[in-house]
Design a protein around this motif. Sequence first.
Motif, PDB file in Angstrom:
ATOM      1  N   LYS A 106      -5.839  -5.038  -7.607  1.00 19.93           N
ATOM      2  CA  LYS A 106      -4.790  -5.376  -7.294  1.00 19.93           C
ATOM      3  C   LYS A 106      -4.650  -6.765  -7.278  1.00 19.93           C
ATOM      4  CE  LYS A 106      -2.993  -1.314  -6.103  1.00 19.93           C
ATOM      5  NZ  LYS A 106      -1.685  -0.520  -6.768  1.00 19.93           N
ATOM      6  N   VAL A 117       0.806  -1.174   0.086  1.00 23.14           N
ATOM      7  CA  VAL A 117      -0.091   0.038  -0.117  1.00 23.14           C
ATOM      8  C   VAL A 117       0.744   1.402   0.054  1.00 23.14           C
ATOM      9  CG1 VAL A 117      -1.818   1.235   1.381  1.00 23.14           C
ATOM     10  CG2 VAL A 117      -1.887  -1.143   1.042  1.00 23.14           C
ATOM     11  N   ASP A 175       2.320   1.577  -3.501  1.00 22.41           N
ATOM     12  CA  ASP A 175       1.332   1.700  -4.428  1.00 22.41           C
ATOM     13  C   ASP A 175       1.967   0.434  -5.683  1.00 22.41           C
ATOM     14  OD1 ASP A 175      -0.960   1.899  -5.982  1.00 22.41           O
ATOM     15  OD2 ASP A 175      -0.116   3.333  -7.425  1.00 22.41           O
TER      16      ASP A 175
END
Lengths: 213, 213
Positions: free
Chosen positions: B104, B77, B80
Amino acid sequence: MVDIDLRLYVITDENLSLETGLMEKVRQAIEGGATVIQYRAKNKSSKQIYSEATALKKLCREYGIPLIINDRVDIAVAVDADGVHVGQDDLPVEVVRRIIGNGKIVGLSTKTLEQVVEANTLPVDYIGFGSVFPTTTKKDATLSGIEMLREAVKLSIQPVVAIGGINAENVDSVLQTGCENVAVVSAVFSADSPFKAAQLLKQKILKGRRWRV
Amino acid sequence: MVDIDLRLYVITDENLSLETGLMEKVRQAIEGGATVIQYRAKNKSSKQIYSEATALKKLCREYGIPLIINDRVDIAVAVDADGVHVGQDDLPVEVVRRIIGNGKIVGLSTKTLEQVVEANTLPVDYIGFGSVFPTTTKKDATLSGIEMLREAVKLSIQPVVAIGGINAENVDSVLQTGCENVAVVSAVFSADSPFKAAQLLKQKILKGRRWRV
């Protein structure tokens, strides 16, 4: 910023697990007067960390006590913990804050007065400072001593939690610096009765108010 | 579900760091034909992991290659990344999916056919299966062998990435099972030229198409 009672900040012992009484001992710590629980696990699998954090969150919610996760922001998000505590070698606090948002607590360990001053500019809710005394929990910890803690309390614009080798015998000297918050691991979890150990510390912390200006 | 080219899945070597050529070697792996990079670090500080993952994300973006982070959803996270790969001892894939969202990639390591079948019911985009051969990277790895890999490919509804001791000498036997995707660590990073090692593997994988039904 989140309002949080940091006075008796109890950090879990890495050696405890769900199989070896982690829940029962944390429950005793809370009933003895812990105001916040930090879950710290560095050498366990993510699966085990997630299981233990999930169980601790449930326990802490039962008592209305905040649960803070050490280092692992993903675990904090996964179990909806109340915050994250990071050290100088963990994720930068700006990154932590960005991931977990403003409604959660972010704490940062500091070891030097430079780090205390730097923390004044960071998005943290409190800082830890220490090791105040030698500790068996972190053998490579930097020793700061009581006088540097006094300076840290003066310099910090955030609440300071003293950490490192603090126990019922030396807690008064910590409180006399003006520091209102005390973090412990072994003083509670190595005691025969974590309940009594937490209770004694809490009594001393409450009495310690008289030293404050 | 995210569309991803898993054919030459290169996993970083824990022994490499920013100081010891991690970036240069990963760049060579990509230029040699790696289709996806997984960053795996189990014994580094979160600060170091974050720094390395940030640098790798920049590098992978430059080449349009997806970056997948092993285990640490918070790191994924924070930088990214394009996805997360978890093992059976990491966070449950449902939890990973909840944190990183549907846009994702989520991958899961499997070691047995039971785990392959279970993975069919889980929110994953692909599975790893192995160790196909003995490996020096994970000394305690469960050995599955080529025949079990063949069964795994038949049983799985997700793409299967073979892993464990695969190199240019034995990759043909892997491809002959019907498995189209190969993960490597040391075959690339222990080579004198990661570029040439990746290139040779990629050529064999591309030729391996002829075995597919």
